[in-house]
Write an enzyme that holds these catalytic residues in place. Structure first.
Site, PDB file in Angstrom:
ATOM      1  N   ASP A   1     -40.623   8.197 -18.290  1.00  0.00           N
ATOM      2  CA  ASP A   1     -40.399   9.606 -18.593  1.00  0.00           C
ATOM      3  C   ASP A   1     -40.846   9.961 -20.007  1.00  0.00           C
ATOM      4  OD1 ASP A   1     -39.391  10.116 -16.091  1.00  0.00           O
ATOM      5  OD2 ASP A   1     -37.297   9.842 -16.676  1.00  0.00           O
ATOM      6  N   GLY A   2     -40.778   8.979 -20.913  1.00  0.00           N
ATOM      7  CA  GLY A   2     -41.158   9.242 -22.300  1.00  0.00           C
ATOM      8  C   GLY A   2     -42.599   9.702 -22.441  1.00  0.00           C
TER       9      GLY A   2
ATOM     10  N   ASN B   1     -36.767  18.789 -22.002  1.00  0.00           N
ATOM     11  CA  ASN B   1     -35.389  18.392 -21.731  1.00  0.00           C
ATOM     12  C   ASN B   1     -34.371  19.158 -22.559  1.00  0.00           C
ATOM     13  OD1 ASN B   1     -35.837  16.574 -19.695  1.00  0.00           O
ATOM     14  ND2 ASN B   1     -35.721  14.748 -20.979  1.00  0.00           N
TER      15      ASN B   1
ATOM     16  N   LEU C   1     -26.199  15.288 -19.632  1.00  0.00           N
ATOM     17  CA  LEU C   1     -25.386  14.646 -18.598  1.00  0.00           C
ATOM     18  C   LEU C   1     -24.500  13.565 -19.211  1.00  0.00           C
ATOM     19  CD1 LEU C   1     -24.868  14.497 -15.506  1.00  0.00           C
ATOM     20  CD2 LEU C   1     -26.616  12.718 -15.423  1.00  0.00           C
TER      21      LEU C   1
ATOM     22  N   GLN D   1     -37.832  12.854 -29.247  1.00  0.00           N
ATOM     23  CA  GLN D   1     -39.077  12.334 -29.805  1.00  0.00           C
ATOM     24  C   GLN D   1     -39.460  12.978 -31.135  1.00  0.00           C
ATOM     25  OE1 GLN D   1     -42.193  12.535 -26.847  1.00  0.00           O
ATOM     26  NE2 GLN D   1     -41.282  10.938 -25.593  1.00  0.00           N
TER      27      GLN D   1
END
Length: 300
Positions: free
Chosen positions: A77-78, A157, A202, A257
Site C-alpha cells: 500500500d505504501g 488516507n 481504525l 509519508q
C-alpha cells in the site's frame, strides 16, 4: 464511487518499492511486465528511481509533473500512497500489484498479474474513484496579521497531527465552515477519508466507512474527555485547526509519508480535493470481500 469506461493506455509509469529481499523477484517481474506492455502497443514506459535502479540507468526516468494514462505500483500500500504524492489532474488510472504484506489497495498479485492485465487491456475492469484530502498550512508573516501559505499536500488516507514518538496532550481547536466544532484535548487528531478509515483511524477507534460515501472522518487519538468520539463530517465544508500547546511544534503527517512541522501559531485548513484517485478494479472484486479477505472483518 465506481465508474465504467474503457481507456487506451499509450503512456505508462511504473513505481516500485525498495525492499532488498524482493530485488531479484521484482526485477524478473519488471522485465516480464515491460515485454507485456510493449506487446500491447504502449508507446511510452517510464519508471521512478527504484524502477530505474532495478532495470538499469538506460531505463527512462519519469517526471513527477507528467501525466500518464496508467500508473502501476509494484509493492504494498505504501507504493500506492507514494503515487498519490505525484498525482496530476490529467492522470489516468492507478493499478496496484501487491509485493508487500497486506496490499489492501492493490488489485493484483504477482501470481494473478498478467491474467489480470490481459483483462484490463481488453477493457474488462471497473474504476474505483476515491476522494482525496488537501491540507494547507498558513503562517503569520512577521508581526503582521496577514498569513502566507507555507505548505500544501494531498492525502489518500489521512492528515494526522501529533508529536511523533512522544505522547503529549495538545488542545486542537477545530472549526467547520467558520463555526466552532470542538476543542480536542488529546495526543493527536486524525482527519481521514473513507479510504483512510481502515488505516490509522481504525487503530485509534474510528469506524469503517464505505469508500463510495464521500466524507471526512475526524478521530481523536487518546482524547482526555470520554465525550470526544469520532465524528463523520460533510466533505464540502472546509475544516480549520488551530493549536494551543506549550511545545515548539506539532507534527503534521500525510499518509504516514510526508511530515511537516507546524508551529503553534500556524493555522491548518483541510479540504476535499478536487482531484481524485482512480483505481482499476476487476469486476469480480468488491470492497466488503476485500475487508473479509484481508482484514478478517465480520468473521467469527
Amino acid at each position: 464511487m465506481t465508474a465504467r469506461f474503457k481507456r487506451r493506455f499509450r503512456t505508462v509509469a511504473i513505481y516500485t518499492h525498495s525492499k532488498p529481499q524482493k530485488v531479484k523477484e521484482e526485477t524478473i517481474f519488471l522485465k516480464k511486465l515491460l515485454i507485456f506492455l510493449r506487446e500491447k502497443g504502449v508507446k511510452v514506459i517510464h519508471g521512478d528511481l527504484n524502477t530505474q535502479s532495478l532495470l538499469g540507468e538506460g531505463f527512462p526516468l519519469m517526471k513527477d509533473t507528467d501525466a500518464y494514462d496508467l500508473k502501476i505500483g509494484i509493492g504494498g500500500d505504501g507504493i500506492l500512497l507514494k503515487m498519490i504524492r505525484t498525482l496530476q489532474k490529467e492522470d489516468g488510472l492507478l493499478l496496484g500489484i501487491n509485493f508487500g504484506t497486506l496490499g489492501f489497495l492493490s488489485e493484483l498479485t504477482p501470481e494473478t498479474a498478467f491474467e489480470g492485465l490481459e483483462k484490463i487491456f481488453r477493457g474488462k475492469y471497473e474504476v474505483d474513484v476515491r476522494m482525496l484530502l488537501k491540507a494547507f498550512v498558513w503562517r503569520k508573516k512577521d508581526k503582521t496579521k496577514s498569513s502566507v501559505k507555507v505548505h500544501r499536500g494531498y492525502a489518500l488516507n489521512e492528515v494526522a497531527f501529533g508529536h511523533g514518538g512522544v505522547s503529549r496532550l495538545t488542545n486542537y481547536k477545530v472549526t467547520s465552515d467558520r463555526r466552532k466544532l470542538s476543542t480536542y484535548r488529546s495526543d493527536g487528531l486524525i482527519f481521514a477519508t473513507p479510504t483512510g478509515s481502515t488505516a490509522y483511524s481504525l487503530s485509534a477507534g474510528g469506524p469503517i466507512i464505505a469508500p463510495m460515501i464521500d466524507s471526512i472522518l475526524l478521530t481523536p487519538v487518546a482524547p482526555h474527555r470520554l465525550s470526544h468520539r469520532p465524528i463523520l463530517l460533510r466533505p464540502d465544508k472546509p475544516l480549520h485547526v488551530k493549536f494551543d500547546t506549550r511545545f515548539d511544534s506539532i507534527s503534521m503527517t500525510l499518509d504516514g509519508q510526508i511530515h511537516f512541522s507546524v508551529l503553534p501559531t500556524d493555522k491548518v485548513s483541510i479540504h476535499q480535493a478536487t482531484r481524485r484517485a482512480k483505481f482499476i478494479r476487476l469486476k469480480e472484486n468488491h470492497f466488503f470481500r476485500t475487508l473479509r479477505n484481508k482484514m478478517s472483518w465480520g468473521e467469527n
